[in-house]
Design a protein around this motif. Structure first.
Motif, PDB file in Angstrom:
ATOM      1  N   UNK A   1       0.840  -1.325   0.312  1.00 54.76           N
ATOM      2  CA  UNK A   1       0.243   0.594  -0.215  1.00 54.76           C
ATOM      3  C   UNK A   1       0.858   1.107  -0.066  1.00 54.76           C
ATOM      4  N   UNK A   2       0.378   2.454  -0.502  1.00 52.49           N
ATOM      5  CA  UNK A   2       1.059   4.189  -0.158  1.00 52.49           C
ATOM      6  C   UNK A   2       0.809   4.363   1.848  1.00 52.49           C
ATOM      7  N   UNK A   3       2.174   4.823   1.716  1.00 46.91           N
ATOM      8  CA  UNK A   3       2.136   5.435   2.376  1.00 46.91           C
ATOM      9  C   UNK A   3       2.256   7.004   2.141  1.00 46.91           C
ATOM     10  N   UNK A   4       1.449   7.653   3.357  1.00 41.18           N
ATOM     11  CA  UNK A   4       1.499   9.364   3.760  1.00 41.18           C
ATOM     12  C   UNK A   4       1.976   9.861   4.713  1.00 41.18           C
ATOM     13  N   UNK A   5       2.810  11.032   5.356  1.00 45.09           N
ATOM     14  CA  UNK A   5       3.257  11.482   5.438  1.00 45.09           C
ATOM     15  C   UNK A   5       2.378  12.603   6.329  1.00 45.09           C
ATOM     16  N   UNK A   6       1.912  12.577   7.882  1.00 46.36           N
ATOM     17  CA  UNK A   6       1.488  13.500   8.462  1.00 46.36           C
ATOM     18  C   UNK A   6       2.204  14.325   8.942  1.00 46.36           C
ATOM     19  N   UNK A   7       2.109  15.890   9.047  1.00 51.24           N
ATOM     20  CA  UNK A   7       2.068  16.730  10.065  1.00 51.24           C
ATOM     21  C   UNK A   7       1.864  17.464  10.434  1.00 51.24           C
ATOM     22  N   UNK A   8       2.178  17.472  11.803  1.00 52.28           N
ATOM     23  CA  UNK A   8       1.024  17.882  12.701  1.00 52.28           C
ATOM     24  C   UNK A   8       1.429  19.933  12.926  1.00 52.28           C
ATOM     25  N   UNK A   9       0.280  20.574  12.718  1.00 51.33           N
ATOM     26  CA  UNK A   9       0.634  22.162  12.111  1.00 51.33           C
ATOM     27  C   UNK A   9      -0.230  22.459  13.127  1.00 51.33           C
ATOM     28  N   UNK A  10      -1.303  21.991  14.443  1.00 43.96           N
ATOM     29  CA  UNK A  10      -1.985  23.325  14.795  1.00 43.96           C
ATOM     30  C   UNK A  10      -1.700  22.481  16.066  1.00 43.96           C
ATOM     31  N   UNK A  11      -1.319  23.105  17.287  1.00 47.62           N
ATOM     32  CA  UNK A  11      -1.824  23.409  18.657  1.00 47.62           C
ATOM     33  C   UNK A  11      -3.147  22.322  18.946  1.00 47.62           C
ATOM     34  N   UNK A  12      -3.379  21.178  20.075  1.00 45.88           N
ATOM     35  CA  UNK A  12      -4.595  20.736  20.406  1.00 45.88           C
ATOM     36  C   UNK A  12      -5.083  21.220  21.757  1.00 45.88           C
ATOM     37  N   UNK A  13      -4.395  22.307  22.171  1.00 51.81           N
ATOM     38  CA  UNK A  13      -4.808  22.781  23.254  1.00 51.81           C
ATOM     39  C   UNK A  13      -6.106  23.652  22.856  1.00 51.81           C
ATOM     40  N   UNK A  14      -7.080  23.545  23.629  1.00 50.81           N
ATOM     41  CA  UNK A  14      -8.500  24.334  24.012  1.00 50.81           C
ATOM     42  C   UNK A  14      -9.378  23.536  22.544  1.00 50.81           C
ATOM     43  N   UNK A  15      -8.439  22.650  22.430  1.00 47.46           N
ATOM     44  CA  UNK A  15      -9.799  21.160  21.582  1.00 47.46           C
ATOM     45  C   UNK A  15      -9.504  20.129  22.436  1.00 47.46           C
ATOM     46  N   UNK A  22      -7.213  11.638  19.273  1.00 43.79           N
ATOM     47  CA  UNK A  22      -6.948  11.430  17.957  1.00 43.79           C
ATOM     48  C   UNK A  22      -5.336  11.719  17.433  1.00 43.79           C
ATOM     49  N   UNK A  23      -4.967  12.301  17.386  1.00 45.09           N
ATOM     50  CA  UNK A  23      -3.570  12.810  17.280  1.00 45.09           C
ATOM     51  C   UNK A  23      -2.607  12.140  18.202  1.00 45.09           C
ATOM     52  N   UNK A  24      -3.039  11.880  19.092  1.00 45.69           N
ATOM     53  CA  UNK A  24      -2.006  11.030  20.322  1.00 45.69           C
ATOM     54  C   UNK A  24      -1.775   9.433  19.293  1.00 45.69           C
ATOM     55  N   UNK A  25      -3.283   9.433  19.226  1.00 40.37           N
ATOM     56  CA  UNK A  25      -3.458   7.406  18.136  1.00 40.37           C
ATOM     57  C   UNK A  25      -2.571   7.863  17.232  1.00 40.37           C
ATOM     58  N   UNK A  49     -11.252  13.554  10.448  1.00 38.18           N
ATOM     59  CA  UNK A  49     -11.108  14.329  12.105  1.00 38.18           C
ATOM     60  C   UNK A  49     -10.524  15.597  13.015  1.00 38.18           C
ATOM     61  N   UNK A  50      -9.121  14.862  12.391  1.00 39.83           N
ATOM     62  CA  UNK A  50      -8.399  16.196  12.926  1.00 39.83           C
ATOM     63  C   UNK A  50      -7.273  16.921  11.739  1.00 39.83           C
TER      64      UNK A  50
END
Length: 60
Positions: A1-15, A22-25, A49-50
């Motif tokens: 299968x193909x791979x994707x690269x996910x980069x966190x760009x936003x803060x989970x504060x006040x979410x 979901x971010x931790x997962x 979701x995020x």
């Protein structure tokens, strides 16, 4: 299968707890951290979701 690269760009504060969980997962916990995962429907659902907190690229 193909791979994707996910980069966190936003803060989970006040979410929702569910969005933080979901971010931790996905394996993300700090800004600008990136991971490469298999492109599965389950992962795509988590990304959806995020979508406002992450950016997605195809992995080379």
């Amino acid at each position: 299968m193909a791979k994707i690269k996910i980069i966190q760009t936003g803060s989970p504060i006040r979410r929702d707890k569910t969005q933080r969980a979901t971010l931790v997962g996905l394996g993300l916990n700090k800004m600008r951290k990136s991971i490469e995962v298999e492109d599965t429907p389950e992962v795509r659902g988590q990304v959806r979701k995020v979508a406002h907190l992450v950016s997605v690229e195809t992995a080379a």
